[in-house]
Design a protein around this motif. Sequence first.
Motif, mmCIF file in Angstrom:
data_model
loop_
_atom_site.group_PDB
_atom_site.id
_atom_site.type_symbol
_atom_site.label_atom_id
_atom_site.label_comp_id
_atom_site.label_asym_id
_atom_site.label_seq_id
_atom_site.Cartn_x
_atom_site.Cartn_y
_atom_site.Cartn_z
ATOM 1 N N GLY A 138 0.813 -1.201 0.000
ATOM 2 C CA GLY A 138 0.000 0.000 0.000
ATOM 3 C C GLY A 138 0.848 1.252 0.000
ATOM 4 O O GLY A 138 2.048 1.223 0.220
ATOM 5 N N LYS B 204 -2.041 7.847 1.559
ATOM 6 C CA LYS B 204 -3.150 8.555 0.929
ATOM 7 C C LYS B 204 -3.629 9.648 1.875
ATOM 8 O O LYS B 204 -3.779 9.424 3.076
ATOM 9 C CB LYS B 204 -4.286 7.573 0.675
ATOM 10 C CG LYS B 204 -5.543 8.212 0.134
ATOM 11 C CD LYS B 204 -6.612 7.163 -0.036
ATOM 12 C CE LYS B 204 -7.926 7.770 -0.276
ATOM 13 N NZ LYS B 204 -8.529 8.083 -1.342
ATOM 14 N N LEU C 31 -6.216 11.549 3.715
ATOM 15 C CA LEU C 31 -7.564 11.171 4.137
ATOM 16 C C LEU C 31 -8.476 12.380 4.290
ATOM 17 O O LEU C 31 -9.625 12.351 3.859
ATOM 18 C CB LEU C 31 -7.506 10.396 5.450
ATOM 19 C CG LEU C 31 -6.670 9.116 5.428
ATOM 20 C CD1 LEU C 31 -6.604 8.508 6.820
ATOM 21 C CD2 LEU C 31 -7.234 8.130 4.425
ATOM 22 N N SER D 291 -3.377 3.409 1.843
ATOM 23 C CA SER D 291 -4.307 2.988 0.796
ATOM 24 C C SER D 291 -3.875 1.616 0.306
ATOM 25 O O SER D 291 -2.722 1.447 -0.075
ATOM 26 C CB SER D 291 -4.278 3.996 -0.359
ATOM 27 O OG SER D 291 -5.046 3.530 -1.426
#
Length: 90
Positions: free
Chosen positions: A53, A56, A58, A89
Amino acid sequence: RMKKATNWEQFASAFKESHMIVAPHCLESACEDAVGTRSKGTEEDDPEGGASGSAKALCIPFEQARLQEEDVCFACEKPAQSYILWGRSY
């Protein structure tokens, strides 16, 4: 678990430990994209799969500490515009 980071090294360390991170950011989309790319784990980083992952953005927290004039983006060191909450992510 949440940690605060003010530079890339702090961010990367907290991210590797699966923390959510609040960090000052410039709010430029190119920088946000670069954080995702730069944070993406590889099998060489963690053969057991823990690094999968990428980071990201948020949200921009509604309540946050006031930025100081000298605060810079943790990723690109441009002037910070706001704190952003980051997560993983998958």
